[in-house]
Design an enzyme around this catalytic site. Sequence first.
Site, PDB file in Angstrom:
ATOM      1  CG  HIS A   9     -28.276   0.879  10.975  1.00 47.35           C
ATOM      2  ND1 HIS A   9     -29.094  -0.081  11.537  1.00 47.35           N
ATOM      3  CD2 HIS A   9     -28.384   0.701   9.635  1.00 47.35           C
ATOM      4  CE1 HIS A   9     -29.670  -0.794  10.587  1.00 47.35           C
ATOM      5  NE2 HIS A   9     -29.257  -0.342   9.425  1.00 47.35           N
ATOM      6  CG  PHE A 252     -24.022  -8.079   9.721  1.00 47.26           C
ATOM      7  CD1 PHE A 252     -23.905  -9.057  10.704  1.00 47.26           C
ATOM      8  CD2 PHE A 252     -24.075  -8.485   8.400  1.00 47.26           C
ATOM      9  CE1 PHE A 252     -23.837 -10.401  10.371  1.00 47.26           C
ATOM     10  CE2 PHE A 252     -24.007  -9.827   8.053  1.00 47.26           C
ATOM     11  CZ  PHE A 252     -23.890 -10.789   9.044  1.00 47.26           C
ATOM     12  CB  CYS A 253     -26.050  -2.262  12.822  1.00 49.04           C
ATOM     13  SG  CYS A 253     -26.501  -2.949  14.419  1.00 49.04           S
ATOM     14  CB  ALA A 254     -25.072  -2.632   7.415  1.00 46.69           C
TER      15      ALA A 254
END
Length: 337
Positions: A9, A252-254
């Site tokens: 992100h 995982f901020c993805a």
Amino acid sequence: VLVLDVEHHANLLPWVHAARARHRTTILPVAVTVAATLAALRAELAANEYALVTVTGASNVTGEALPLDDVVAAAHQAGARVAVDGAQLVPHRGFSLAATGADYVAFSGHKTYAPFGAGALVGRRDWLDAGAPYLAGGGAVRDVRPDRTLWQPAPARHEAGSPNVMGAVALAKGCKTLVALPAGALTTHQESLRSRRVAGLEALPGVRVLRVWPDSVDPVGVVSFAVADLDPGLVAAVLSAEHGIGVRDGRFCAHPLLAHLSASDGAVRASVGVGTTSEAVDRLVTALGRLLVEGPAAEYTVVDGCWTVADDPRPLLDVPGLDHLAATAAAACGPAV
């Protein structure tokens, strides 16, 4: 700006936000192979004009990446610059702007064995000198009057306020320590541990190692996996409480990448570093195998969005300000909504 949908992100949301301010951003979906993704990238660059192509140097989910040499060549041929998200690449492989021909690289201190809150953006200074200041405040200006402001050139232009001196010193020390390792030692270490982890995990029933492309080469030591019929948060809690193994769980901020990998409910990530041993990898595989056969040895419950041992007798440290941290993290990395 041209960016892929596999990004963390931190290398996705800023460009989406910029697009709302009337700057054009294209999010290019990855194809089923590296070769097809590169072909799609070249086709997009040929069809539309871009100032910047920004790509990960190593995925924080799978450790994979497009070959940087090919990305840089395609972008430069089309007149675009290249920014590399080096957060996972720099500590696992090292990186050279000069050798790759990339124009910018950004990386995080805490991935490079420095404290949280430090990091670096390195690259061609014309855009950095002319760009809008990252922060407005003391130290970023040469002169201020009611009717105008004279900004400093980079790097001071983007570093308003009291500098994080300890963070910068620690980051420099971490980088120097990594550079001082024998040539090729870090890569050999990572490749050995990654192969050992992947082979061990794939031998377990119901465990799926996540991959973006079947033809990717030279991934770094980041491996994520999903376990059939088990919540990734529960898997992480069991590994921690019963085996003393720290892993990451969630998305995982993805989030777009996890959706692409059919893992929108999250996964488990087991990363390695300079000090990781083969024994630690074997402990992970053995512990996960035991969980699959015997189930958890304790009773677990969800508190503030996180799996934890029910009625855990272990004392918690009384650290002011951390009482709601777990809930905040769980909300950011939990299943898709």
